[in-house]
Design a protein around this motif. Structure first.
Motif: not given
Length: 439
Positions: A339-346
């Motif tokens: 979830e954190l990676a999805e928010d940052i890398f988009e």
């Protein structure tokens, strides 16, 4: 191509050293032994104390030997991508005696054309870790994967060299040898990791592979089944643990425990109401800390790491690759990392966890990848790698095997011809008998 046999992978990580013993039979990889020991003598993926690292390697190997019930003598070692450089190489030779007459190309010719491709100036502080062929060209006809058995006058090879700091490679090999082992092969870590963590389509169309390790974080771009780019951020799980230790004023050992037991990578997934006791230095009584507060500490460091990676990957348009980002490595076991990676890398994010029984944890991806990579090596890749190592005996063995197979085919064909002649002779005898009878 039959790669059946026993393979041993040695993953020398910053936080742990892992040994995997696997048996490859009929296309199936079976793990038969595992050894894992806390690392010592390493810093940020690089060996800094050979004696302490040797002891840790011996301990991990002993564990694997006991579980697999075999004596380990040779290992395949992963080399970290620290300061890795990917350099194109090419070479050309005249096939045969140079008279201009066509000759059938064999393994010895491949050996010599690879040697010609390796003749290039490297800085004295760098060594070649691996060489992989992209294609061969025979008399101007390119795109050939394996030229052996073809007839030609001129042979060319285009490939890729992976070079790294001589200190890193020397210290790694030295530790393995002092542990009483022989280095069978050295493999660039992201290459082995991609073999295990990426699907065939992801390797073909392109994807970014992120290894969240204890001492450092490595991002690798794979496209067209080739490693195109690597970037190493000198921060990993150990830095998350240190942050927890400093902020909560607790020991590193306690910080590691609470990170694994109560930590979330994304703080909004944690709860304020979930509290746990923390032993604080200088206080007799424990202090109650909420899961949300702990996760805010973890999220801050991981956000910093991911943001740096995003900046670097955007510069080379890697985030536009169809395969997206695949995350693995020990730190990726933290809940909420996706979830954190999805928010940052988009972009689309996928976690990879090995599915081998007893090894279903992302920290084992690298070590399993080492043995998986060896089982998938083609015969031509082995010949090319032998050229790098200067082991012409491997080439000679291959030539002898080819000659033996040709002799077997010749004998088989000769026997078939004899049987055919014998059959025809018998037929002619019967025919003459009936002709005489009816006359």
């Amino acid at each position: 191509m039959d790669n059946s046999g026993i393979y041993v992978g040695l993953d020398i990580g910053t936080t742990s050293i892992k040994v995997i013993v696997a048996e490859f039979v009929k296309g199936q990889l079976n793990i038969i032994g595992v050894g894992s020991e806390r690392s010592d003598g390493l810093s940020r993926g690089v060996i800094v104390d050979i004696d302490r690292a040797v002891d840790a390697i011996k301990a991990a190997v002993d564990q694997a030997e006991q579980k697999a019930n075999i004596q380990i003598s040779e290992v395949t070692v992963g080399i970290p991508a620290n300061f890795l450089e990917i350099v194109p190489c090419n070479g050309m030779i005249a096939v045969g005696d140079g008279s201009g007459k066509s000759k059938e190309i064999d393994s010895t010719d491949v050996y010599h054309v690879t040697k010609a491709a390796l003749v290039q100036k490297l800085p004295p502080e760098r060594d070649i870790i691996d060489v992989i062929p992209n294609e061969f060209t025979v008399d101007g006809f390119d795109g050939i994967k394996d030229p052996r058995g073809m007839v030609g006058v001129r042979l060319e090879m285009n490939g890729v060299l992976y070079t790294g700091p001589r200190t890193v490679l020397h210290n790694t090999v030295k530790c393995v040898e002092r542990a009483g082992l022989v280095v069978k092969d050295t493999i660039v870590a992201p290459l082995a990791l991609a073999t295990q963590a990426l699907s065939d389509g992801e390797q073909d169309f392109g994807a970014v592979l992120i290894d969240l390790g204890g001492g450092q974080t490595t991002a690798a771009v794979v496209h067209d089944h080739k490693l195109k780019y690597t970037y190493v951020d000198q921060e990993g799980g150990k830095f998350v643990t240190k942050d927890i230790s400093v902020v909560l004023n607790t020991s590193l050992e306690n910080a590691e425990k609470i990170k694994r037991n109560f930590g979330y990578a994304a703080s909004y997934l944690a709860s304020k109401d979930d509290v746990f006791p923390v032993e604080v230095v200088g206080k007799a009584d424990t202090v109650q800390i909420s899961g949300e507060y702990l996760s805010e500490i973890i999220e801050a460091r991981l956000t910093q790491i991911f943001t740096k990676l995003k900046t670097v990957l955007e510069e080379i348009d890697a985030l536009q690759l169809p395969g997206g980002i695949i995350i693995t490595g020990g730190v990726s076991a933290l809940p909420g990392i996706k979830e954190l990676a999805e928010d940052i890398f988009e972009t689309n994010i996928k976690l990879f966890i090995p599915q081998q029984m007893g090894l279903r944890h992302p920290s084992f991806t690298q070590s399993i990848g080492l043995v998986a990579y060896m089982t998938k090596q083609s015969e031509i890749e082995k010949v090319v790698k032998a050229s790098l190592e200067g082991d012409i005996s491997v080439i000679e063995d291959n030539v002898e095997d080819d000659t033996h197979e040709q002799q077997v085919d010749y004998n088989k064909n000769t026997e078939q011809k004899k049987q055919k002649v014998k059959k025809n002779s018998s037929f002619e005898g019967i025919k003459n008998f009936f002709n005489t009878f009816f006359d």
